[in-house]
Motif scaffolding. Sequence first.
Motif, mmCIF file in Angstrom:
data_model
loop_
_atom_site.group_PDB
_atom_site.id
_atom_site.type_symbol
_atom_site.label_atom_id
_atom_site.label_comp_id
_atom_site.label_asym_id
_atom_site.label_seq_id
_atom_site.Cartn_x
_atom_site.Cartn_y
_atom_site.Cartn_z
ATOM 1 N N VAL A 39 32.469 97.506 70.118
ATOM 2 C CA VAL A 39 32.461 96.472 71.159
ATOM 3 C C VAL A 39 32.368 95.119 70.456
ATOM 4 C CG1 VAL A 39 31.270 95.576 73.195
ATOM 5 C CG2 VAL A 39 31.314 98.046 72.774
ATOM 6 N N SER A 40 33.398 94.321 70.586
ATOM 7 C CA SER A 40 33.444 93.017 69.923
ATOM 8 C C SER A 40 32.714 91.958 70.733
ATOM 9 C CB SER A 40 34.903 92.564 69.779
ATOM 10 O OG SER A 40 35.625 93.434 68.953
ATOM 11 N N ALA A 41 32.447 90.847 70.075
ATOM 12 C CA ALA A 41 31.945 89.663 70.786
ATOM 13 C C ALA A 41 33.124 88.723 71.015
ATOM 14 C CB ALA A 41 30.880 88.970 69.948
ATOM 15 N N THR A 43 34.319 84.724 73.041
ATOM 16 C CA THR A 43 34.022 83.577 73.908
ATOM 17 C C THR A 43 34.976 83.558 75.103
ATOM 18 O OG1 THR A 43 35.490 82.136 72.623
ATOM 19 C CG2 THR A 43 33.163 82.166 71.992
ATOM 20 N N ARG A 44 35.918 84.525 75.163
ATOM 21 C CA ARG A 44 36.809 84.579 76.336
ATOM 22 C C ARG A 44 35.994 84.930 77.577
ATOM 23 N NH1 ARG A 44 38.546 88.727 78.908
ATOM 24 N NH2 ARG A 44 39.050 90.398 77.457
ATOM 25 N N PRO A 45 36.267 84.257 78.703
ATOM 26 C CA PRO A 45 35.533 84.636 79.922
ATOM 27 C C PRO A 45 35.899 86.053 80.362
ATOM 28 C CG PRO A 45 37.077 82.811 80.362
ATOM 29 C CD PRO A 45 37.210 83.153 78.911
ATOM 30 N N HIS A 55 32.840 96.257 77.603
ATOM 31 C CA HIS A 55 34.165 95.813 77.156
ATOM 32 C C HIS A 55 34.026 94.809 76.014
ATOM 33 C CE1 HIS A 55 34.855 97.405 81.226
ATOM 34 N NE2 HIS A 55 35.928 97.912 80.639
ATOM 35 N N TYR A 56 33.143 93.897 76.149
ATOM 36 C CA TYR A 56 32.854 92.897 75.120
ATOM 37 C C TYR A 56 31.408 92.443 75.279
ATOM 38 C CZ TYR A 56 37.818 92.016 73.967
ATOM 39 O OH TYR A 56 39.122 92.136 73.539
ATOM 40 N N HIS A 57 30.885 91.836 74.226
ATOM 41 C CA HIS A 57 29.686 91.018 74.364
ATOM 42 C C HIS A 57 30.208 89.605 74.620
ATOM 43 C CE1 HIS A 57 27.288 94.331 72.897
ATOM 44 N NE2 HIS A 57 28.066 94.434 71.837
ATOM 45 N N LEU A 74 31.255 90.949 60.734
ATOM 46 C CA LEU A 74 32.052 91.542 59.654
ATOM 47 C C LEU A 74 33.337 90.737 59.505
ATOM 48 C CD1 LEU A 74 32.548 93.902 57.669
ATOM 49 C CD2 LEU A 74 33.414 95.242 59.596
ATOM 50 N N GLU A 75 33.873 90.274 60.626
ATOM 51 C CA GLU A 75 35.030 89.372 60.661
ATOM 52 C C GLU A 75 35.015 88.664 61.996
ATOM 53 O OE1 GLU A 75 37.832 89.626 62.903
ATOM 54 O OE2 GLU A 75 36.824 91.276 63.916
ATOM 55 N N HIS A 76 35.637 87.495 62.017
ATOM 56 C CA HIS A 76 35.882 86.849 63.303
ATOM 57 C C HIS A 76 37.131 86.001 63.185
ATOM 58 C CE1 HIS A 76 33.697 83.691 61.217
ATOM 59 N NE2 HIS A 76 34.243 82.821 62.048
ATOM 60 N N LEU A 83 37.450 82.762 70.520
ATOM 61 C CA LEU A 83 36.862 83.428 69.353
ATOM 62 C C LEU A 83 36.590 84.901 69.669
ATOM 63 C CD1 LEU A 83 34.369 80.583 68.436
ATOM 64 C CD2 LEU A 83 35.966 81.610 66.800
ATOM 65 N N TYR A 84 36.917 85.748 68.708
ATOM 66 C CA TYR A 84 36.625 87.179 68.823
ATOM 67 C C TYR A 84 36.018 87.615 67.490
ATOM 68 C CZ TYR A 84 39.971 87.583 72.761
ATOM 69 O OH TYR A 84 40.640 87.459 73.952
ATOM 70 N N GLY A 85 35.066 88.539 67.525
ATOM 71 C CA GLY A 85 34.512 88.999 66.258
ATOM 72 C C GLY A 85 33.874 90.368 66.340
HETATM 73 P P1 5GP Z 1 41.915 90.679 75.080
HETATM 74 O O1 5GP Z 1 41.552 89.262 75.353
HETATM 75 O O2 5GP Z 1 43.226 91.074 75.706
HETATM 76 O O3 5GP Z 1 40.790 91.627 75.395
HETATM 77 O O4 5GP Z 1 42.123 90.807 73.507
HETATM 78 C C1 5GP Z 1 43.098 90.075 72.881
HETATM 79 C C2 5GP Z 1 43.239 90.529 71.443
HETATM 80 O O5 5GP Z 1 42.095 90.138 70.695
HETATM 81 C C3 5GP Z 1 43.305 92.041 71.248
HETATM 82 O O6 5GP Z 1 44.611 92.522 71.375
HETATM 83 C C4 5GP Z 1 42.784 92.236 69.856
HETATM 84 O O7 5GP Z 1 43.842 92.307 68.926
HETATM 85 C C5 5GP Z 1 41.984 90.983 69.584
HETATM 86 N N1 5GP Z 1 40.577 91.282 69.363
HETATM 87 C C6 5GP Z 1 39.701 91.906 70.196
HETATM 88 N N2 5GP Z 1 38.501 91.997 69.613
HETATM 89 C C7 5GP Z 1 38.601 91.436 68.387
HETATM 90 C C8 5GP Z 1 37.697 91.225 67.291
HETATM 91 O O8 5GP Z 1 36.530 91.595 67.316
HETATM 92 N N3 5GP Z 1 38.209 90.597 66.202
HETATM 93 C C9 5GP Z 1 39.490 90.175 66.114
HETATM 94 N N4 5GP Z 1 39.882 89.583 64.986
HETATM 95 N N5 5GP Z 1 40.374 90.358 67.115
HETATM 96 C C10 5GP Z 1 39.934 90.973 68.232
#
Ligand code: 5GP
Length: 192
Positions: A39-41, A43-45, A55-57, A74-76, A83-85
């Motif tokens: 589960v990634s973090a 800033t997308r609403p 789905h996300y944090h 680990l990466e962002h 921002l996603y990470g």
């Molecule tokens: P969505 O906004 O549709 O959920 O995700 C958009 C894209 O963000 C995904 O297709 C995926 O490739 C990327 N994404 C989701 N989580 C992460 C993350 O933790 N790190 C990175 N680098 N990309 C992510």
Amino acid sequence: MWSDGLAPLMVLSGPSGAGKTTILTGLIQRTGWPIRQSVSATTRPPRAGEVPGVHYHFLDRAAFEAEVQAGGFLEHAVVHGHLYGTLVRTVEDNSRDGRATVLAIDVQGFRKVRGRRPVDSSVFVSVPLPELEKRLRLRGMDSEEAIARRLANARGELAASGEYDEILENRELEAAIEKLAMIWERFFHMEA
Ligand code: 5GP
């Protein structure tokens, strides 16, 4: 449980709308393999129906940046303007539970992760662009502007697909699940 004692780390990339999560969910249901999608973090609403922590944090920018400063990722990366990470602790908790971790992340994220940790399998899920556009529209979750941005990004991501161990064409869901099962089978022949 695992051949070298460490739960494997997999990366699944591909344009948003290519079906990464759907394929993975189908694979887990079909095989029962001990896999968890990290589960990634972000800033997308949240979109309608998305559950925090599932789905996300969902973090605001300040909280996300504080986590970056604290070395929590680990990466962002910036994807589609947000921002996603991947949180280090999420991957560690998973491994401790003896589960393989799948990172469904973009190409930038994959490049960062493989520079820091061995990635046991990397798979790029690809889909023809006209089909992708259709899916993004059907999903009905994004504005026209967001769809255009996602399609532009998809072109860039497709160009990097050669960096992955495998390319998985997702034309038909059941066939894609089957193919991913074949790619990952070798990790899941475990002794109890
Ligand atoms: P969505 O906004 O549709 O959920 O995700 C958009 C894209 O963000 C995904 O297709 C995926 O490739 C990327 N994404 C989701 N989580 C992460 C993350 O933790 N790190 C990175 N680098 N990309 C992510």
